[in-house]
Design a protein around this motif. Structure first.
Motif, PDB file in Angstrom:
ATOM      1  N   VAL A 122       0.641  -1.077   0.110  1.00  0.00           N
ATOM      2  CA  VAL A 122      -0.178   0.146  -0.491  1.00  0.00           C
ATOM      3  C   VAL A 122       1.121   1.442  -0.250  1.00  0.00           C
ATOM      4  N   ALA A 123       2.065   1.160   1.203  1.00  0.00           N
ATOM      5  CA  ALA A 123       2.783   2.292   1.053  1.00  0.00           C
ATOM      6  C   ALA A 123       3.250   2.206  -0.377  1.00  0.00           C
ATOM      7  N   ALA A 124       3.965   1.549  -1.185  1.00  0.00           N
ATOM      8  CA  ALA A 124       4.640   2.031  -2.875  1.00  0.00           C
ATOM      9  C   ALA A 124       3.401   2.033  -3.408  1.00  0.00           C
ATOM     10  N   GLY A 125       2.445   1.728  -3.735  1.00  0.00           N
ATOM     11  CA  GLY A 125       1.230   2.349  -4.423  1.00  0.00           C
ATOM     12  C   GLY A 125       0.537   3.544  -4.246  1.00  0.00           C
ATOM     13  N   LEU A 126       0.946   4.377  -2.395  1.00  0.00           N
ATOM     14  CA  LEU A 126       0.600   5.923  -2.233  1.00  0.00           C
ATOM     15  C   LEU A 126       1.981   6.313  -2.951  1.00  0.00           C
ATOM     16  N   LEU A 127       2.768   5.910  -2.916  1.00  0.00           N
ATOM     17  CA  LEU A 127       3.813   6.401  -3.826  1.00  0.00           C
ATOM     18  C   LEU A 127       4.175   6.872  -5.384  1.00  0.00           C
ATOM     19  N   HIS A 128       3.144   6.176  -5.781  1.00  0.00           N
ATOM     20  CA  HIS A 128       3.470   5.801  -7.071  1.00  0.00           C
ATOM     21  C   HIS A 128       2.598   4.402  -7.407  1.00  0.00           C
ATOM     22  N   GLU A 129       1.646   4.557  -8.366  1.00  0.00           N
ATOM     23  CA  GLU A 129       0.461   3.636  -8.390  1.00  0.00           C
ATOM     24  C   GLU A 129       0.383   2.945  -9.623  1.00  0.00           C
ATOM     25  N   PHE A 130       1.496   2.842 -10.083  1.00  0.00           N
ATOM     26  CA  PHE A 130       1.686   1.656 -10.633  1.00  0.00           C
ATOM     27  C   PHE A 130       2.847   0.337  -9.958  1.00  0.00           C
ATOM     28  N   ALA A 131       3.308   0.597  -8.803  1.00  0.00           N
ATOM     29  CA  ALA A 131       3.700  -0.660  -7.559  1.00  0.00           C
ATOM     30  C   ALA A 131       2.735  -2.008  -7.425  1.00  0.00           C
ATOM     31  N   VAL A 132       1.331  -1.440  -7.717  1.00  0.00           N
ATOM     32  CA  VAL A 132       0.364  -2.060  -7.577  1.00  0.00           C
ATOM     33  C   VAL A 132       0.526  -3.378  -9.074  1.00  0.00           C
ATOM     34  N   LEU A 133       1.154  -3.030 -10.130  1.00  0.00           N
ATOM     35  CA  LEU A 133       1.134  -3.809 -11.083  1.00  0.00           C
ATOM     36  C   LEU A 133       2.469  -4.921 -10.660  1.00  0.00           C
ATOM     37  N   ALA A 134       3.008  -5.214  -9.710  1.00  0.00           N
ATOM     38  CA  ALA A 134       3.976  -6.176  -9.080  1.00  0.00           C
ATOM     39  C   ALA A 134       3.037  -7.023  -7.998  1.00  0.00           C
ATOM     40  N   LEU A 135       1.841  -6.621  -8.315  1.00  0.00           N
ATOM     41  CA  LEU A 135       0.851  -7.507  -7.434  1.00  0.00           C
ATOM     42  C   LEU A 135       0.326  -8.945  -8.901  1.00  0.00           C
ATOM     43  N   THR A 136       0.862  -8.405  -9.810  1.00  0.00           N
ATOM     44  CA  THR A 136       0.378  -9.840 -11.101  1.00  0.00           C
ATOM     45  C   THR A 136       1.555 -10.255 -11.077  1.00  0.00           C
TER      46      THR A 136
END
Length: 462
Positions: free
Chosen positions: A159-173
């Motif tokens: 979550v912290a990574a995603g709030l710093l830059h939303e494309f961090a959530v792509l790591a979920l893939t």
């Protein structure tokens, strides 16, 4: 696994000031971080919300550090984050493939040119990368131990990574393809929390799509680079097929590392065929997959006597080949532009009473870190300054007003992109170029890193 982290720290501190230079994106960070909290909040409501949390953290850091060298304050968080990412990656490699593979993976990560580049930039990408690597390590621990608290920590870090830059959530893939069946339910719960938490930021930043209008569709070079990297990664994955450990309950290094390297970038590339969004630094954390695969492959090759000499020779040759790149990354010429050099060129070209124009308007960012370089000059197109207008680059008056103001000037200093760059089609930009071409003559041009500073004057007055 301190050695790779220390290597990364040493590389990050070496030449961190880059000769006192700063490039345009760092200039935005510097300007935003020094705004008051109300001004910063008002700006983020309309622009660059994707970096909002990072700007807030940098604002607090500048407040705390006071009069320290601003370039060091700007870049040290990235240096430290990269060192932390390197150490965590070494631990991850050790857990997945053994101590030597972890040591090699961490060392490779520290030496990768892209990692070295963003370790010395005042932007959020190195911090995001460190958080994604940490989350990946927590994922492996959570799968191995089935510990609910570790799953909570995994979700919180992502979550912290995603709030710093939303494309961090792509790591979920990448994590999705690595999680074994027995742990998928727990992982899906953590992933859902991450997506729901980051969704409001994604919605807000989608409304600010003008911020990424400069991104073009992926060219042949980007596609070829991605394909080549993926091919090398597949070759490394074939070499380092480690047996699944019972303790890790099915987590495999090749699947995890390939996922990190390929999937986030591939998704951005596919989306960019419709709406351009692909920039390699947005998925910098994919380099952790490169390092894991390379480290594991080197570990396997150096275990066998028949391949040890060849593997060590290739590794040594690669390090030597990277040396010129490593040195070049620490020079002003390694970045798109040099804000300080441009500001000095404007100050030298202009005289009191001259007008100044930015073509296009967003290049006003070049003067933000050193407003003193404009002393005595009139910004002919400016309506409201960046901080006052709660924008990144300030607002400009309508095209007819720009034209009228230009015609009152005897000399104009035009600050523009290098020749050959696409021309902005906004009405104000068209008017600027048309008036300069019709009513003024060129007195001289000073070319600096990433820009042209051209003096125009009325005919016969140069």
């Amino acid at each position: 696994m301190f050695a790779p982290a220390l290597l990364s720290l040493a590389l990050g501190l070496w030449g961190v000031r880059r000769g006192g230079s700063m490039w345009r994106d760092e200039a935005v960070t510097y300007d935003m971080a020094r705004r008051s909290l109300p001004d910063l909040w008002s700006t983020l409501a309309d622009a660059d919300a994707v970096h909002g949390l990072y700007y807030l953290l940098m604002h607090l850091l500048f407040e705390v550090t006071g009069g320290l060298d601003p370039l060091l304050v700007l870049r040290l968080p990235s240096v430290l984050a990269t060192a932390a990412a390197t150490g965590t990656l070494a631990l991850l490699g050790q857990r997945l493939a053994g101590p030597r593979a972890g040591l090699l993976a961490g060392s490779v990560f520290a030496l990768l040119p892209q990692v070295q580049r963003y370790a010395q930039e005042g932007r959020s990408y190195a911090i995001v990368c460190a958080l994604v690597v940490w989350a990946t390590y927590l994922l492996v621990r959570a799968v191995a131990g089935r510990d609910g608290r570790t799953w909570i920590a995994y979700g919180a870090v992502l979550v912290a990574a995603g709030l710093l830059h939303e494309f961090a959530v792509l790591a979920l893939t990448a994590h999705a393809v690595a999680v074994p069946r027995a742990a998928r339910r727990a992982w899906a719960g953590a992933a859902a929390v991450v997506l729901v938490t980051v969704a409001p930021l994604a919605v807000l930043s989608a409304r600010q799509s003008d911020q990424v209008s400069w991104i073009g569709r992926p060219g042949a070079g980007a596609l070829a680079g991605f394909a080549g990297t993926a091919a090398v990664a597949l070759a490394c994955a074939a070499i380092c097929r480690y047996p699944t450990s019972r303790a890790l309950r099915g987590v495999r290094l090749p699947a995890l590392a390939l996922g990190l390297l390929v999937l986030p970038a591939l998704l951005l590339l596919l989306v960019s065929l419709v709406s351009p969004l692909y920039v390699d630094r947005y998925v910098l954390y994919g380099q952790s997959g490169t390092a894991l695969l390379t480290g594991a492959a080197l570990d396997r090759l150096t275990r066998a006597r028949r391949t040890r000499a060849a593997a060590l020779t290739c590794a040594g040759a690669a390090v030597l080949a990277l040396l010129p790149v490593t040195v070049q990354l620490r020079t002003p010429q390694s970045r798109v532009d040099d804000v300080g050099a441009i500001a000095r060129a404007v100050a030298e070209a202009g005289a009191p009473g001259d007008g100044v124009l930015y073509l296009p308007a967003r290049r006003r960012v070049w003067s933000l870190p050193d407003p003193g370089s404009l002393r005595g000059l009139r910004d002919l197109a400016l309506d409201h300054a960046p901080a006052a207008s709660h924008t990144l680059y300030g607002t400009e008056v309508p095209a007819p007003v720009v034209r009228a103001r230009m015609l009152t000037a005897a000399r104009i200093v035009a600050v523009s992109d290098p020749a050959g760059q696409p021309l902005d089609a906004a009405p104000g930009e068209i008017v600027k170029r048309r008036v300069l071409a019709t009513y003024f003559e060129t007195c001289g041009t000073h070319r600096v890193q990433g820009a042209r500073v051209t003096v125009y004057a009325l005919p016969g007055t140069c």
